[in-house]
Design an enzyme around this catalytic site. Sequence first.
Site, PDB file in Angstrom:
ATOM      1  N   GLU A  68      46.988  15.394 -17.316  1.00 56.04           N
ATOM      2  CA  GLU A  68      45.641  15.019 -17.724  1.00 56.04           C
ATOM      3  C   GLU A  68      45.490  15.052 -19.245  1.00 56.04           C
ATOM      4  OE1 GLU A  68      41.233  16.476 -16.382  1.00 56.04           O
ATOM      5  OE2 GLU A  68      42.693  18.030 -16.875  1.00 56.04           O
ATOM      6  N   ARG A  74      49.545  19.713 -22.650  1.00 59.65           N
ATOM      7  CA  ARG A  74      50.818  20.297 -22.212  1.00 59.65           C
ATOM      8  C   ARG A  74      50.597  21.698 -21.638  1.00 59.65           C
ATOM      9  NH1 ARG A  74      52.653  18.312 -27.241  1.00 59.65           N
ATOM     10  NH2 ARG A  74      53.025  20.428 -27.992  1.00 59.65           N
ATOM     11  N   ARG A 112      53.745  23.669 -19.288  1.00 58.10           N
ATOM     12  CA  ARG A 112      53.648  23.045 -17.974  1.00 58.10           C
ATOM     13  C   ARG A 112      54.719  23.530 -17.001  1.00 58.10           C
ATOM     14  NH1 ARG A 112      53.338  16.914 -19.958  1.00 58.10           N
ATOM     15  NH2 ARG A 112      54.905  17.803 -21.368  1.00 58.10           N
ATOM     16  N   CYS A 169      47.675  10.018 -29.317  1.00 56.00           N
ATOM     17  CA  CYS A 169      48.751  10.206 -28.349  1.00 56.00           C
ATOM     18  C   CYS A 169      49.006   8.870 -27.655  1.00 56.00           C
ATOM     19  CB  CYS A 169      48.388  11.291 -27.330  1.00 56.00           C
ATOM     20  SG  CYS A 169      46.988  10.859 -26.271  1.00 56.00           S
ATOM     21  N   THR A 171      53.182  18.810 -33.654  1.00 59.49           N
ATOM     22  CA  THR A 171      52.518  19.186 -32.407  1.00 59.49           C
ATOM     23  C   THR A 171      53.042  20.496 -31.822  1.00 59.49           C
ATOM     24  OG1 THR A 171      51.978  18.414 -30.160  1.00 59.49           O
ATOM     25  CG2 THR A 171      54.115  17.731 -31.048  1.00 59.49           C
ATOM     26  N   LYS A 198      60.858  17.258 -17.071  1.00 60.33           N
ATOM     27  CA  LYS A 198      60.240  16.986 -15.774  1.00 60.33           C
ATOM     28  C   LYS A 198      61.300  16.811 -14.693  1.00 60.33           C
ATOM     29  CE  LYS A 198      56.038  14.851 -17.628  1.00 60.33           C
ATOM     30  NZ  LYS A 198      55.205  13.635 -17.690  1.00 60.33           N
ATOM     31  N   ASP A 217      55.303  24.007 -24.707  1.00 58.38           N
ATOM     32  CA  ASP A 217      54.962  23.268 -23.496  1.00 58.38           C
ATOM     33  C   ASP A 217      54.809  24.281 -22.373  1.00 58.38           C
ATOM     34  OD1 ASP A 217      54.783  21.613 -21.245  1.00 58.38           O
ATOM     35  OD2 ASP A 217      56.140  20.115 -22.099  1.00 58.38           O
TER      36      ASP A 217
END
Length: 225
Positions: A77, A117, A151, A89, A137, A177, A149
């Site tokens: 999201e 993230r 995630r 982005c 970033t 991922k 990150d």
Amino acid sequence: MRDAHNATAPNAVSSPTGVPAATVRTRVTVPLRFGDGYAVTADLATFHSLTDGQEHVAAILGEPAPGQPPLVRLHSECLTGDVFGSARCDCGPQLREAVERIAERGGVLLYLRQEGRGIGLYNKLDAYALQDQGLDTYDANAALGLPEDARDYTAAAQMLTALNICELDLLSNNPDKAEQLRTLGLTVTRHVPTGVFSTAHNVRYLRTKAVRTHHTLPLTELTVG
């Protein structure tokens, strides 16, 4: 994937190694329309028992040809990019591209509630302010005491398994991922790169992802057209 179409009585499913099982909670057909006029119909699925407790959603976009794995994107999201069209982005253009490519091929887009993230919307905007002062970033996240990150894709593996998907082609530039999904017991047969959506405002951000976290973004294409 049609095995998971029961909207009121989700069936039990087996889970990847070490991942608790989730079930489909609701599956409903929704016509989608994007700002450029592109329209497609998707089945949106919600889930019971996701480990992180977030309200992630799967957009099921057609069926792959027999013998072909579905094309899958894990899309985090991004309010600023997906909704407001931020040029800082590439999230909005990636979302738009992914929906069309998956609909043509047959597969699923997982819309994951992992703003910034995984650090959240407010922290992401705090990080933007630090980027305006010269940090990239990842360094901006570190300056806030946050991970580069945050995630975790356990819930994504649960969602895919609940939809009876254990083998897939992954639409992504992010090698993490695929690595996480494989660790969680899924088979990623092919890594399919997204397009390159560079602007004057995001080219430094994209180059940083390519250099520091090895996103498959060709540096020669990271210029503003």
